[in-house]
Design an enzyme around this catalytic site. Structure first.
Site, PDB file in Angstrom:
ATOM      1  N   TYR A 140      36.435   9.237  26.903  1.00 49.12           N
ATOM      2  CA  TYR A 140      37.942   9.430  27.127  1.00 49.12           C
ATOM      3  C   TYR A 140      38.597   8.837  25.970  1.00 49.12           C
ATOM      4  O   TYR A 140      39.856   8.267  26.071  1.00 49.12           O
ATOM      5  CB  TYR A 140      38.501   9.094  28.526  1.00 49.12           C
ATOM      6  CG  TYR A 140      38.347  10.126  29.424  1.00 49.12           C
ATOM      7  CD1 TYR A 140      39.529  10.959  29.711  1.00 49.12           C
ATOM      8  CD2 TYR A 140      37.300  10.698  29.863  1.00 49.12           C
ATOM      9  CE1 TYR A 140      39.599  12.067  30.537  1.00 49.12           C
ATOM     10  CE2 TYR A 140      37.026  11.581  30.670  1.00 49.12           C
ATOM     11  CZ  TYR A 140      38.358  12.519  31.216  1.00 49.12           C
ATOM     12  OH  TYR A 140      38.257  13.473  31.856  1.00 49.12           O
ATOM     13  N   GLY A 192      37.157  20.216  33.842  1.00 48.73           N
ATOM     14  CA  GLY A 192      36.199  19.631  32.678  1.00 48.73           C
ATOM     15  C   GLY A 192      35.206  18.744  33.068  1.00 48.73           C
ATOM     16  O   GLY A 192      33.981  18.932  32.821  1.00 48.73           O
ATOM     17  N   ASP A 193      35.653  17.798  33.949  1.00 51.10           N
ATOM     18  CA  ASP A 193      34.631  16.850  34.415  1.00 51.10           C
ATOM     19  C   ASP A 193      33.726  17.386  35.252  1.00 51.10           C
ATOM     20  O   ASP A 193      32.620  16.972  35.460  1.00 51.10           O
ATOM     21  CB  ASP A 193      35.442  15.842  34.880  1.00 51.10           C
ATOM     22  CG  ASP A 193      36.249  15.008  34.243  1.00 51.10           C
ATOM     23  OD1 ASP A 193      35.931  14.041  33.363  1.00 51.10           O
ATOM     24  OD2 ASP A 193      37.631  15.222  34.086  1.00 51.10           O
ATOM     25  N   ARG A 194      34.440  18.391  36.241  1.00 49.26           N
ATOM     26  CA  ARG A 194      33.501  19.120  37.121  1.00 49.26           C
ATOM     27  C   ARG A 194      32.101  19.979  36.544  1.00 49.26           C
ATOM     28  O   ARG A 194      31.115  19.827  36.766  1.00 49.26           O
ATOM     29  CB  ARG A 194      34.309  19.891  38.056  1.00 49.26           C
ATOM     30  CG  ARG A 194      33.616  20.525  39.203  1.00 49.26           C
ATOM     31  CD  ARG A 194      32.894  20.019  40.291  1.00 49.26           C
ATOM     32  NE  ARG A 194      31.546  19.632  40.012  1.00 49.26           N
ATOM     33  CZ  ARG A 194      30.936  18.902  41.054  1.00 49.26           C
ATOM     34  NH1 ARG A 194      31.474  18.595  42.057  1.00 49.26           N
ATOM     35  NH2 ARG A 194      29.578  18.621  40.616  1.00 49.26           N
TER      36      ARG A 194
END
Length: 466
Positions: free
Chosen positions: A140, A263-265
């Site tokens: 991040y 996006g994280d998923r």
């Protein structure tokens, strides 16, 4: 499987409420805040998704010592199944506050999200990465993925295990050799310095062309084994190998109110599938479907709802919720295990004694297949469903969890009870799971054993009666 998520953790603050009027001194909605939720974002969100799916996860990150970090640590502690290995960040905790009305995002405020110096990494952090069976780098842009020592270790691990790198526009380039890099279209185009061609949501063919062009450029530049450009509602573009032609993985059609966390998923699901040995294209298809399902369920808002029961191993009756509720009340979790083929008085006495040691009793029950391997083809006499039902009829048993392995080690690692109880016919030093229980601070204890009561003796007596 040892799942490790490495990356920058943020504090996400969700302020949810209703907007039914405009402010009298400006044409803006007035939100009556009804709920404030503080949760882990960034790499913490990816880890939380995997934990919610029932996986045990190690999160390797850096944390500050400011007030927001206290809220962040508290949020991480609520994630049962998450182990946090953290070094000092040396920078303020990034905080992203979102205000939503009727579930729709209105505005976001960012604090402490400026550039940060590259943090140092500890030996414990490096050891956790070195022990991974699958690694998700959730960058991040806060500097952790730029640490030279860490990057060299990730480069080495990429030749041994699946590594998925979820990049950030302000972050570091992925190390060479990772299994997949997962930028979204905007990130891919920025990284590839490609400003040509339409990429708006209404220009589907333009988006696909831009994704294929940028992904091909990045595949050569990053020297990864694949680049998967996520395209929101359109799915994902998969590129592999020299001179690769993009392969579109379409997404199911869903209504999206808030794309936060998609996006994280996707990256978390892709890493998990690759860790299980799934071929890349098939893994990408699963990841696209799970990201779509995540959005259809409400996105990050769905994480605030109580998770559905997690079924473990065949016909298990859920025990994880019982464990969580007991821990939420500060109680002691007790577990025991066995075949319990023909339930007899010795069993009921031992189970009652075990329950008296704590605030809930979980019975880890060998499945039919496990009993056959341990005791021969003539066993079990009573099937696993009936054995579970009989155990649950006892007032001292709070939940039953059926497992298929020969050893209860896997389910013990998931439950992590405070006390693991066996009959006194065992020595705690002889039990192979005793060391495992000690690893999280638990204790193995014994309760009285009643030798005149046994399943074998009952089975022999029944056989004799014809």
């Amino acid at each position: 499987m040892n799942i490790v998520v490495l990356g920058d953790v943020l504090l996400d603050v969700d302020m949810n409420g209703a907007a039914e009027r405009l402010c009298p001194d400006a044409p803006v909605p007035v939100v009556n805040v009804e709920q404030v939720v503080r949760r882990a974002g960034g790499a913490g969100l990816a880890a939380a998704m995997l934990v919610r799916d029932g996986h045990r996860v190690t999160l390797v990150t850096v944390l500050s010592d400011d007030r927001a970090a206290g809220d962040l640590r508290a949020a991480l502690r609520t994630l049962v199944g998450l182990d946090v290995v953290a070094g000092p960040s040396g920078a303020p905790t990034p905080v992203k506050s979102r205000i939503r009305a009727q579930g729709q995002p209105l505005v976001r405020f960012d604090e402490g999200c400026g550039s940060a110096a590259v943090p140092e990494v500890t030996e414990t952090m490096l050891a956790a990465v070195d022990a991974a069976d699958v690694l998700l780098v959730s960058d991040y842009g806060r500097g952790l993925a730029s640490n030279a020592t860490l990057r060299e270790l990730i480069r080495q691990r990429a030749s041994e295990i699946p590594v998925v790198w979820d990049p950030h526009p302000c972050g570091a380039d992925p190390v060479a050799g990772v299994a997949a890099v997962t930028p979204n279209l905007a990130e891919a185009r920025k990284a590839a310095a490609d400003a040509a061609g339409p990429a708006g949501s209404g220009a589907v063919s333009g988006s696909l062309e831009a994704a294929a062009r940028a992904g091909s450029t990045l595949l050569a530049r990053w020297q990864s084994r694949s680049v998967v450009v996520t395209l929101g509602v359109e799915g994902a573009m998969l590129l592999t190998g020299e001179g690769a032609v993009g392969h579109l993985v379409p997404a199911p059609k869903v209504t999206v109110a808030d794309p936060c966390g998609a996006g994280d998923r996707f990256a978390a699901s892709l890493a998990l599938q690759l860790g299980h040995g799934t071929e890349l294209a098939a893994a990408a298809q699963v990841a696209v479907r799970e990201a779509a399902a995540f959005l259809a369920a409400g996105g990050v808002q769905s994480l605030q709802r109580q998770a559905p029961p997690v079924q473990m191993h065949s016909d298990s009756i859920d025990a994880l919720r019982v464990v969580q509720e007991t821990r939420d009340k500060g109680g002691t979790v007790v577990a025991t295990g066995g075949c319990f083929d023909l339930l007899h008085a010795g069993h009921s006495r031992s189970l009652a004694a075990a329950r008296d040691l704590g605030d809930c009793l979980i019975v880890c029950l060998n499945s039919d297949a496990s009993v056959r391997r341990l005791k021969g083809d003539q066993r079990p006499i009573v099937g696993q469903r009936d054995r579970a039902e009989l155990l649950l009829s006892l007032g001292c048993v709070d939940a039953v969890l059926i497992f298929d392995e020969d050893s209860p080690a896997m389910v013990l690692d998931r439950l992590r009870p405070d006390l693991w109880v066996k009959g006194a016919d065992y020595s705690t030093d002889e039990l192979p799971e005793a060391e495992l229980v000690r690893s999280w601070g638990g204790q193995t204890v014994t309760v009285p054993y009643y030798p005149e009561h046994s399943t074998s003796a009952l089975a022999a007596a029944l056989s004799a009666t014809g």
